[in-house]
Design an enzyme around this catalytic site. Structure first.
Site, short mmCIF file in Angstrom:
data_model
loop_
_atom_site.label_atom_id
_atom_site.label_comp_id
_atom_site.label_asym_id
_atom_site.label_seq_id
_atom_site.Cartn_x
_atom_site.Cartn_y
_atom_site.Cartn_z
N GLU A 109 3.47 3.44 28.92
CA GLU A 109 4.28 3.55 30.13
C GLU A 109 5.33 2.44 30.18
O GLU A 109 5.19 1.39 29.56
CB GLU A 109 3.36 3.49 31.36
CG GLU A 109 4.06 3.61 32.72
CD GLU A 109 4.85 4.90 32.90
OE1 GLU A 109 5.85 5.10 32.19
OE2 GLU A 109 4.48 5.70 33.79
N HIS A 139 -0.88 12.31 31.59
CA HIS A 139 -2.31 12.11 31.79
C HIS A 139 -2.74 12.54 33.20
O HIS A 139 -1.93 12.65 34.12
CB HIS A 139 -2.69 10.65 31.55
CG HIS A 139 -2.08 9.69 32.53
ND1 HIS A 139 -2.53 9.56 33.82
CD2 HIS A 139 -1.06 8.82 32.40
CE1 HIS A 139 -1.82 8.64 34.44
NE2 HIS A 139 -0.91 8.17 33.61
#
Length: 202
Positions: free
Chosen positions: A79, A9
């Site tokens: 994550e 990202h």
């Protein structure tokens, strides 16, 4: 046989400051949005049989701005869970624990390297069969994608420590002579041109 394209990202406020960000659901910064749009150039000409994403806003927004349509979100692509160290920088953590190393120690109240490795193995188990039909995109996060890359080539999760990964980059996992290999790693888009304020003056 298709390839797996890993897309990290774009920049967030915390990634710009080196703060560990897992479950905190941050938006992209203005620079992060610019980075995400610039990914279109790296993805040009690619058709994906499936686009998989972390459920976090920063990953989904990056996919959208990069021109991708997400088919599925999966918590396994989130994550690495930083537990008690969420929001802290490495330097701050090491001021309390000088010998601390994410790749061997993991996070108190969060995930160990072995736990995050098992989670990302499930992502690979899901993505690998899809390669018979074409390329697969995985939109996610820095540390988890590094572990994913390490596991693809048979390294332990700690092997991700050898694979630097910047925001808004593209990496490609593929095959060579039947072996799993890293085809490309940490490819970024070119920076925007610098405008010369004196150009055109006489």
């Amino acid at each position: 046989m298709g390839e797996i394209m890993l897309i990290r990202h774009g920049e967030t406020e915390w990634s710009a400051n080196g703060r560990h960000t897992s479950y905190t659901d941050l938006d992209l910064t203005a620079d992060g949005e610019r980075q995400a749009r610039a990914l279109r150039a790296l993805l040009a000409g690619r058709r994906f049989t499936r686009v998989l994403s972390s459920p976090r806003t920063r990953a989904l927004r990056t996919a959208q701005l990069a021109g991708l349509t997400v088919d599925d979100t999966d918590p396994d692509m989130a994550e690495w869970h930083y537990g008690e160290y969420e929001g802290r920088t490495t330097a701050d953590i090491q001021s309390d624990r000088p010998a601390w190393n994410i790749w061997t120690d993991g996070f108190p109240g969060g995930e160990s390297p072995a736990e995050v490795g098992r989670r990302l193995d499930r992502v690979l188990d899901r993505a690998a069969p899809l390669l018979e039909h074409g390329d697969v995109a995985v939109v996610g996060h820095g540390h988890s994608l590094r572990v994913l890359g390490a596991r693809w080539i048979g390294l332990p999760p700690a092997g991700g420590g050898l694979l630097r990964l910047d925001t808004a980059t593209v990496s490609v996992l593929g095959h060579e002579h039947g072996r799993r290999v890293i085809q490309r790693w940490n490819q970024s888009t070119p920076p925007p041109p610098v405008l010369d304020a004196t150009a055109g003056r006489h």
